[in-house]
Design a protein around this motif. Structure first.
Motif, mmCIF file in Angstrom:
data_model
loop_
_atom_site.group_PDB
_atom_site.id
_atom_site.type_symbol
_atom_site.label_atom_id
_atom_site.label_comp_id
_atom_site.label_asym_id
_atom_site.label_seq_id
_atom_site.Cartn_x
_atom_site.Cartn_y
_atom_site.Cartn_z
ATOM 1 N N LEU A 42 0.832 -1.212 0.000
ATOM 2 C CA LEU A 42 0.000 0.000 0.000
ATOM 3 C C LEU A 42 0.862 1.256 0.000
ATOM 4 O O LEU A 42 0.604 2.191 -0.770
ATOM 5 N N SER A 66 -9.977 4.562 3.224
ATOM 6 C CA SER A 66 -10.786 3.960 2.163
ATOM 7 C C SER A 66 -11.885 4.937 1.776
ATOM 8 O O SER A 66 -12.330 5.756 2.566
ATOM 9 N N ASN A 82 2.664 1.567 -3.543
ATOM 10 C CA ASN A 82 1.853 1.675 -4.766
ATOM 11 C C ASN A 82 0.541 2.435 -4.642
ATOM 12 O O ASN A 82 -0.053 2.778 -5.665
ATOM 13 N N HIS A 83 0.093 2.667 -3.417
ATOM 14 C CA HIS A 83 -1.256 3.234 -3.250
ATOM 15 C C HIS A 83 -1.288 4.291 -2.148
ATOM 16 O O HIS A 83 -2.116 4.241 -1.240
ATOM 17 N N THR A 84 -0.378 5.254 -2.227
ATOM 18 C CA THR A 84 -0.379 6.355 -1.264
ATOM 19 C C THR A 84 -1.193 7.506 -1.843
ATOM 20 O O THR A 84 -0.931 7.952 -2.960
ATOM 21 N N ARG A 129 -4.532 7.230 -5.810
ATOM 22 C CA ARG A 129 -3.894 5.958 -6.165
ATOM 23 C C ARG A 129 -4.547 4.786 -5.429
ATOM 24 O O ARG A 129 -3.923 3.740 -5.235
ATOM 25 N N ALA A 130 -5.788 4.952 -5.026
ATOM 26 C CA ALA A 130 -6.509 3.907 -4.283
ATOM 27 C C ALA A 130 -6.641 2.634 -5.122
ATOM 28 O O ALA A 130 -6.643 2.673 -6.347
ATOM 29 N N TYR A 152 -8.930 1.259 -1.189
ATOM 30 C CA TYR A 152 -8.042 1.450 -0.052
ATOM 31 C C TYR A 152 -6.783 2.190 -0.491
ATOM 32 O O TYR A 152 -6.313 2.011 -1.623
ATOM 33 N N TYR A 153 -6.237 2.980 0.428
ATOM 34 C CA TYR A 153 -4.978 3.664 0.151
ATOM 35 C C TYR A 153 -4.306 4.050 1.462
ATOM 36 O O TYR A 153 -4.939 4.108 2.507
ATOM 37 N N TYR A 154 -3.012 4.267 1.374
ATOM 38 C CA TYR A 154 -2.238 4.716 2.520
ATOM 39 C C TYR A 154 -2.360 6.227 2.592
ATOM 40 O O TYR A 154 -2.129 6.925 1.596
#
Length: 67
Positions: A14, A57, A17-19, A23-24, A62-64
């Motif tokens: 997370l 979320s 790649n998903h901050t 980028r969720a 979901y994302y950081y």
């Protein structure tokens, strides 16, 4: 002990790649990436949140949380 390693891998993924909300990733993407059920994704997200990690979320997934 295996679940700790999985949680760490999940968190690392997370962060890398998903901050940020832009980028969720939807649960289905995490289910496929980690070969787990949606229930397991939710359990890991809950555990990480309880440990103080800013896992967010929204409708996008979901994302950081970006500080």
């Amino acid at each position: 002990m295996e679940h700790v390693n999985l949680n760490e891998r999940f968190l690392s993924h997370l962060k890398r790649n998903h901050t940020g909300a832009g980028r969720a990733v939807q649960s289905k993407g995490l289910e496929l990436r980690f070969q787990m059920s949606g229930r397991k994704v939710r359990d890991i997200v809950n555990a990480l949140r309880c440990d103080g990690h800013p896992i967010c979320s929204d409708d996008g997934g979901y994302y950081y949380g970006a500080g």
